[in-house]
Structures are given as C-alpha cells and as structure tokens.
Write a protein that holds these residues in place. Structure first.
Motif, PDB file in Angstrom:
ATOM      1  N   GLN A  46      57.436 -50.994  22.677  1.00 17.80           N
ATOM      2  CA  GLN A  46      56.599 -51.669  22.668  1.00 17.80           C
ATOM      3  C   GLN A  46      56.293 -50.634  24.684  1.00 17.80           C
ATOM      4  N   GLU A  47      56.994 -51.046  25.577  1.00 21.24           N
ATOM      5  CA  GLU A  47      56.790 -50.685  26.834  1.00 21.24           C
ATOM      6  C   GLU A  47      55.197 -49.425  27.180  1.00 21.24           C
ATOM      7  N   PRO A  48      55.403 -48.932  26.233  1.00 19.85           N
ATOM      8  CA  PRO A  48      54.309 -47.596  26.786  1.00 19.85           C
ATOM      9  C   PRO A  48      52.954 -48.678  26.328  1.00 19.85           C
TER      10      PRO A  48
ATOM     11  N   SER B 257      50.193 -49.355  28.766  1.00 18.99           N
ATOM     12  CA  SER B 257      48.683 -48.809  28.641  1.00 18.99           C
ATOM     13  C   SER B 257      47.583 -49.908  28.814  1.00 18.99           C
ATOM     14  N   LEU B 258      48.339 -51.288  28.662  1.00 20.91           N
ATOM     15  CA  LEU B 258      46.954 -52.763  28.216  1.00 20.91           C
ATOM     16  C   LEU B 258      46.754 -52.965  29.730  1.00 20.91           C
ATOM     17  N   LYS B 259      48.274 -52.842  31.050  1.00 30.13           N
ATOM     18  CA  LYS B 259      48.482 -53.175  32.192  1.00 30.13           C
ATOM     19  C   LYS B 259      46.866 -51.746  32.742  1.00 30.13           C
ATOM     20  N   ASP B 260      47.108 -50.935  32.811  1.00 25.17           N
ATOM     21  CA  ASP B 260      46.934 -49.995  33.009  1.00 25.17           C
ATOM     22  C   ASP B 260      44.582 -49.994  33.143  1.00 25.17           C
ATOM     23  N   ASP B 261      44.474 -50.501  31.404  1.00 18.24           N
ATOM     24  CA  ASP B 261      43.251 -50.757  30.660  1.00 18.24           C
ATOM     25  C   ASP B 261      42.729 -51.980  31.572  1.00 18.24           C
TER      26      ASP B 261
END
Length: 115
Positions: A23-25, A29-33
């Motif tokens: 789930q880390e990627p 990805s959510l943090k980047d979004d």
C-alpha cells in the motif's frame, strides 16, 4: 499449542507487513496527488483574488463615471427647468397683457357706444 498460536501470529504479522508494503506506493501517490491539488488550489485562489480585485476596480471606475454622468445630467436638468420657468413666465405675461388689452378694448368700445 503456544507454538501454533505464535506461528499463526507470525504469519498474520507477515501478511499485514506485506499488505502495508504493497500500500505504500498508493499512499505516496495519494500524498503527491494531494500536494498537486493543494498547489492548484493555491494558484486558483491567487487567480481568483486577482480577478476579484480587477472586478472591484472596474466597479469603482464605473461608480465614479456614473456619479459624473449623474452630476452632468442634474446640471443639465436644472438648466432646462430654469429655461422652462422663464418661458412660462414670459407666456404668462403675454396672456395677462392680451387679456388686459382686450379689457381696455371692450371698455373703449362701451365708452364709444355710450357717448
């Protein structure tokens, strides 16, 4: 029995760790979004602030222009009203003069007939 429970617990912990790592990627990805959305919202807010400032400035200019136009129209209306009053005074004088002349003419005609 404790060894079975410990083995089962180790297996479960390993599964959870594996799931967490998978789930880390997605989380990254959510943090980047989220960062991208925040940046875009900040840019949009800045843009809207400029737009509102422009609209407020346009409204202020329009208000000043309208005040000037209204003042000009008011002055023009006052001048027109003064001309109308003067014209009415002149016409009233003429009407009174014509009536007075008519009265004098009638008196003169009656004096001739009487004399």
């Amino acid at each position: 029995m404790t060894q079975v429970a410990t083995g089962d617990l180790d297996r479960r912990v390993a599964l959870l760790e594996g799931w967490k790592e998978s789930q880390e990627p997605f989380v990254l990805s959510l943090k980047d979004d989220v960062r991208e959305v925040q940046a875009r919202l900040t840019a949009l807010q800045s843009h809207m602030d400029h737009r509102f400032s422009d609209v407020e400035a346009s409204i202020a200019e329009l208000r000043v222009e309208l005040k000037g136009d209204i003042a000009g129209l008011r002055t023009e209306l006052k001048g027109e009203m003064a001309r109308l009053v003067q014209r009415m005074d002149t016409q009233t004088r003429w009407i009174v003069g014509v009536q007075f002349l008519t009265l004098l003419t009638l008196i003169a005609a009656l004096l001739r007939l009487a004399g």
